[in-house]
Design a protein around this motif. Structure first.
Motif, short mmCIF file in Angstrom:
data_model
loop_
_atom_site.label_atom_id
_atom_site.label_comp_id
_atom_site.label_asym_id
_atom_site.label_seq_id
_atom_site.Cartn_x
_atom_site.Cartn_y
_atom_site.Cartn_z
N LYS A 135 0.71 -10.24 -6.13
CA LYS A 135 0.97 -11.27 -5.21
C LYS A 135 1.22 -12.86 -5.84
O LYS A 135 0.41 -13.08 -6.61
CB LYS A 135 -0.43 -11.38 -4.24
N ASN B 19 -1.96 -5.03 -9.52
CA ASN B 19 -2.30 -3.72 -8.87
C ASN B 19 -1.27 -2.53 -9.54
O ASN B 19 0.14 -2.97 -9.34
CB ASN B 19 -2.08 -3.90 -7.52
N SER B 20 -1.66 -1.47 -9.81
CA SER B 20 -0.83 -0.67 -10.63
C SER B 20 -0.75 0.62 -9.68
O SER B 20 -1.94 1.03 -9.19
CB SER B 20 -1.47 -0.24 -12.02
N PHE B 21 0.29 1.14 -9.58
CA PHE B 21 0.43 2.52 -8.82
C PHE B 21 1.20 3.49 -9.86
O PHE B 21 2.08 3.07 -10.51
CB PHE B 21 1.10 2.13 -7.41
N ASN C 233 7.21 -7.20 -8.31
CA ASN C 233 7.10 -5.83 -8.83
C ASN C 233 7.76 -5.89 -10.17
O ASN C 233 8.78 -6.27 -10.42
CB ASN C 233 7.72 -4.94 -7.69
N ASN D 210 3.83 -1.82 -10.97
CA ASN D 210 3.09 -2.75 -10.82
C ASN D 210 3.38 -3.93 -10.09
O ASN D 210 4.63 -4.25 -9.87
CB ASN D 210 2.81 -3.50 -12.43
N TYR E 204 5.53 -10.81 -2.80
CA TYR E 204 4.97 -10.08 -4.28
C TYR E 204 6.02 -9.92 -5.05
O TYR E 204 7.30 -9.95 -4.72
CB TYR E 204 4.62 -8.53 -3.60
N GLY F 26 0.76 -1.18 -0.11
CA GLY F 26 -0.12 -0.10 -0.06
C GLY F 26 0.79 1.30 0.14
O GLY F 26 2.05 1.17 0.18
N THR G 72 -3.76 -11.31 -10.58
CA THR G 72 -4.16 -9.90 -10.29
C THR G 72 -2.89 -8.72 -10.29
O THR G 72 -2.03 -8.93 -9.25
CB THR G 72 -5.11 -9.66 -9.27
#
Length: 139
Positions: free
Chosen positions: A67, A81-83, A101, A64, A99, A2, A79
């Motif tokens: 998990k 998750n992009s930030f 990345n 990106n 994870y 997060g 899945t």
């Protein structure tokens, strides 16, 4: 995983960017990544145990995160998750162990500071690499 939110303060002396809620108590090393251009993709790197914190010091990055379900043979349909990290909006992205990345600069001359809770030798023992296009075909 997060974002740890930060903020900016500006007065007649200039601007201070800060992320006061980012505790560096667990950090044992840091390094900075400066991609030569926005076409460079650094993906996918994973760790079972090592944690990373990403902070954009210049420009912007797309990061990106996935998990991992099986480090030896991860599923193809995990899945993503992009930030987006941007130097003008201070945030630290926390990625715990477990994870993978991958990231790329969005703007030219960007810089990404990476903090780790593992020394280099320990990190190498906990390092898993996967093909750049494993979970994203079009970065």
């Amino acid at each position: 995983m997060g974002l740890i939110k930060g903020n900016n303060f500006t007065d007649d002396r200039g601007t201070v960017h800060f992320v006061n809620d980012f505790s560096m108590e667990s950090v044992v090393r840091l390094y900075e990544i400066s991609p030569k251009d926005t076409s460079i993709i650094r993906a996918w790197q994973a760790h079972k145990e090592e944690c990373k914190w990403f902070y954009c010091t210049k420009g912007s990055f797309k990061v990106n995160v996935v998990k991992i379900d099986d480090f030896d043979n991860p599923s193809e349909d995990l899945t993503v998750n992009s930030f987006e990290l941007n130097a003008s909006h201070p945030e630290v992205l926390f990625i715990p162990g477990g994870y993978a990345n991958g990231f790329k600069a969005i703007s030219e001359n960007s810089k990404l500071m990476v903090f780790s809770n593992f020394g280099l030798d320990a990190s190498k023992q906990d390092d898993y690499r996967y093909d750049t296009n494993k979970w994203i075909k079009n970065w």
